[in-house]
Write an enzyme that holds these catalytic residues in place. Structure first.
Site, mmCIF file in Angstrom:
data_model
loop_
_atom_site.group_PDB
_atom_site.id
_atom_site.type_symbol
_atom_site.label_atom_id
_atom_site.label_comp_id
_atom_site.label_asym_id
_atom_site.label_seq_id
_atom_site.Cartn_x
_atom_site.Cartn_y
_atom_site.Cartn_z
ATOM 1 C CB ALA A 36 -0.846 0.015 1.091
ATOM 2 C CG ASP B 216 -3.669 -3.593 0.795
ATOM 3 O OD1 ASP B 216 -3.812 -4.663 1.530
ATOM 4 O OD2 ASP B 216 -2.690 -3.449 0.234
HETATM 5 O O1 MRU Z 1 -1.039 -7.467 -3.526
HETATM 6 P P1 MRU Z 1 0.055 -6.622 -2.676
HETATM 7 O O2 MRU Z 1 1.451 -7.648 -2.657
HETATM 8 O O3 MRU Z 1 0.207 -5.319 -3.399
HETATM 9 O O4 MRU Z 1 -0.722 -6.629 -1.516
HETATM 10 C C1 MRU Z 1 -0.780 -5.611 -0.750
HETATM 11 C C2 MRU Z 1 -0.173 -5.837 0.601
HETATM 12 O O5 MRU Z 1 1.066 -5.430 0.555
HETATM 13 C C3 MRU Z 1 -0.755 -6.531 1.554
HETATM 14 O O6 MRU Z 1 -2.061 -6.655 1.627
HETATM 15 C C4 MRU Z 1 -0.208 -5.895 2.933
HETATM 16 O O7 MRU Z 1 -0.542 -6.845 3.923
HETATM 17 C C5 MRU Z 1 -0.778 -4.743 3.082
HETATM 18 S S1 MRU Z 1 0.207 -3.380 4.120
HETATM 19 C C6 MRU Z 1 0.869 -2.835 2.729
#
Ligand code: MRU
Length: 530
Positions: free
Chosen positions: A219, A406
């Site tokens: 995120a 996110d």
């Molecule tokens: O699909 P991604 O790897 O971009 O996933 C998002 C995330 O990094 C995770 O959901 C995470 O736990 C959220 S915190 C940045």
């Protein structure tokens, strides 16, 4: 072997009120020293002290373009150093690159440069001080002076995330910007943990593609990438027509927004950048402000994560076993990470604990990224299959769960995170295990009224039907796993309801999910000093 004698003879902070010019060598001596130092940095282009003195010498000899080249190299090597960015601003100003000079000065202030007196009389900045863009710096300095001594939040010094490769340790940020090339520089996350590499995107479209194709993910990291991508796009605009510029910036924003839909950080980041841009009266001013605002967002992201660490560290007691899901570490942000921040802070405070990383199928961010990060940081950890958490909880082998998010809804306290998070929250509740979510403020969505309205990314079925890995020859390879001919469903995220969440760890403190809305003023207006 490094010969440092001649370097240290003249080595002193380059641009500060303390610089004494009378002790400086003659032009002839300077030329000899320049020749010597050029040889040194040819052999070792990352020799910081030599670069510092060489940059200073070039400036003194009026070789401003050469000085700029060295200062840009230093800024790449020392992205956190306020003095380096101050010097870079001087070189930009001396070569009439005023928007870049303002951006570099702004960054220097953000990183803690506070010699306001020198800034107001430094001869290298004379032309810049006369430029209209400098009013932004004046305003910034004024605000910083007012803020001094105020009771704003202060994050502890940022834990700096270092990467050790072949015995050499260097600090990286997941996302940075190379102003001279108008490029966004990203850690290529798809190659990890097998290969560590950075890549540069040269246009905003390439930057959007890097977000879409998950070169960069997480995120906060995609938030900063979108902010830089917007600045990158804005800076590529040619001409002075504001109306055309705004239409073009709308298109840049839309392209970057569409790259990935679920995380709200890119939207919040670009909103912040556009708000700052609106203070500029011309295209040139808005372009400079865009970069300064993107830098600000990136620094804020790192500062927020450090503050999360401060608030979250007391949750981690000596000997605990902690479960985390996906990657909410420094790779998912600009630095430090959100779910990992309390762990790194507890580690810095001398406590020992063990982390279970959910593998996080289908893309395995836990097995590849979190495990790699924790290994780099020297944190005890093991990877577990996604389905193993319930068993470990039942046996009393997990004491605490910390995940990222996110998009967290400020109105309802619902938390969107990587698919599988909801399952872990249900299990944690079943076993009476505290379940925390760690977020910077840019992850809060203050608009949506229901978790059902969150755009959940449906990803390609190939991620479920197969997997990427490295073969015996060290080459990356996709292998099919599932029954050929079967289809797959692949939602990327899920939504955890507030009643399953023990607390949300923010840079401002830990709150119940339902408390967010009542604290919206504090949470949307909070400034964490960095
Ligand atoms: O699909 P991604 O790897 O971009 O996933 C998002 C995330 O990094 C995770 O959901 C995470 O736990 C959220 S915190 C940045």
């Amino acid at each position: 072997m490094r010969i440092i004698g001649p370097v240290w003879v003249y080595c002193m902070p380059k641009k500060s009120s303390a610089t004494s010019r009378s002790a400086r060598p003659s032009p002839r001596d300077l030329d000899i020293e320049i020749g010597f130092l050029e040889g040194v940095v040819r052999r070792d282009p990352e020799y910081l002290e030599a670069l510092q003195v060489l940059g200073d010498d070039y400036t003194r000899r009026g070789k401003y373009a050469d000085g700029l080249r060295v200062d840009e190299q230093l800024a790449r090597l020392r992205p956190e150093d306020s003095l380096v960015h101050y010097n870079l601003a001087c070189s930009y100003a001396l070569t009439d690159h005023f928007d870049e000079a303002v951006a570099a000065l702004d960054r220097a202030l953000t990183l803690g440069y506070r010699d306001f007196k020198w800034l107001s009389k430094d001869p290298d900045l004379t032309k810049l001080r006369e430029h209209p863009l400098f009013k932004k710096i004046r305003a910034r300095v004024k605000a910083l002076k007012v803020k001094r001594g105020e009771n704003s939040l202060r994050a502890s010094p940022l834990p700096i995330m270092n990467v050790t490769l072949r015995g050499r340790t260097r600090h990286y940020r997941t996302v940075t910007f190379a102003a001279d090339k108008n490029a966004v520089v990203l850690v290529e996350q798809r190659l990890l943990p097998h290969q560590f590499q950075t890549v540069a995107t040269r246009t905003y479209r390439e930057t959007a593609a890097a977000i879409r194709d998950m070169v960069v993910r997480g995120a906060g990291a995609i938030g900063a990438t979108a902010a830089y991508g917007l600045a990158q796009g804005a800076r590529a605009f040619r001409g002075g027509n504001l109306k055309k510029f705004h239409a073009y910036v709308d298109q840049v924003t839309a392209t970057l927004t569409a790259a990935r839909p679920t995380a709200v950080d890119p939207v919040n980041a670009m909103c912040q950048v556009r708000q700052h841009m609106s203070a500029g009266a011309t295209v040139g001013e808005q372009q400079a402000l865009a970069l300064a605002a993107a830098e600000e967002f990136a620094n804020e992201d790192a500062a927020h994560c450090a503050a999360i660490g401060e608030h979250g560290a007391p949750l981690i007691a000596e000997g605990m076993n902690i479960l985390t899901h996906c990657n909410a570490g420094w790779l998912a942000f600009v630095d430090v990470g959100s779910a990992t921040a309390p762990m790194y802070a507890a580690q810095a405070q001398g406590r020992k604990f063990h982390v279970y990383c959910d593998e996080t199928r289908p893309r395995s961010q836990g097995a590849t990224l979190t495990a790699w990060e924790l290994a780099q940081q020297g944190v005890s950890h093991q990877i577990i299959a996604d389905n193993a958490a319930g068993f470990l909880m039942q046996r009393g082998e997990i004491d605490l769960v910390i995940v990222g998010s996110d998009r967290t809804l400020g109105r309802t306290g619902e938390v969107t995170n990587k698919i599988g998070t909801y399952t872990k929250a249900v299990l944690a509740r079943r076993h009476g295990i505290p379940f925390f979510v760690a977020i910077p403020l840019s992850t809060i969505d203050w608009n949506l009224k229901s978790g059902a309205d969150i755009p959940i990314e449906e990803r390609n079925e190939s991620e479920v039907l197969g997997a990427w890995g490295v073969n015996d020859a060290g080459r990356r390879q996709y292998v099919g796993v599932a029954n050929p001919g079967s289809g797959a469903r692949n939602p990327g995220f899920d939504v955890t309801p507030p009643e399953l969440i023990t607390g949300i760890i923010t840079p401002v403190g830990i709150f119940k999910p339902k408390e967010l809305w009542g604290r919206r003023k504090q949470l949307s207006g909070a400034h964490v000093k960095h």
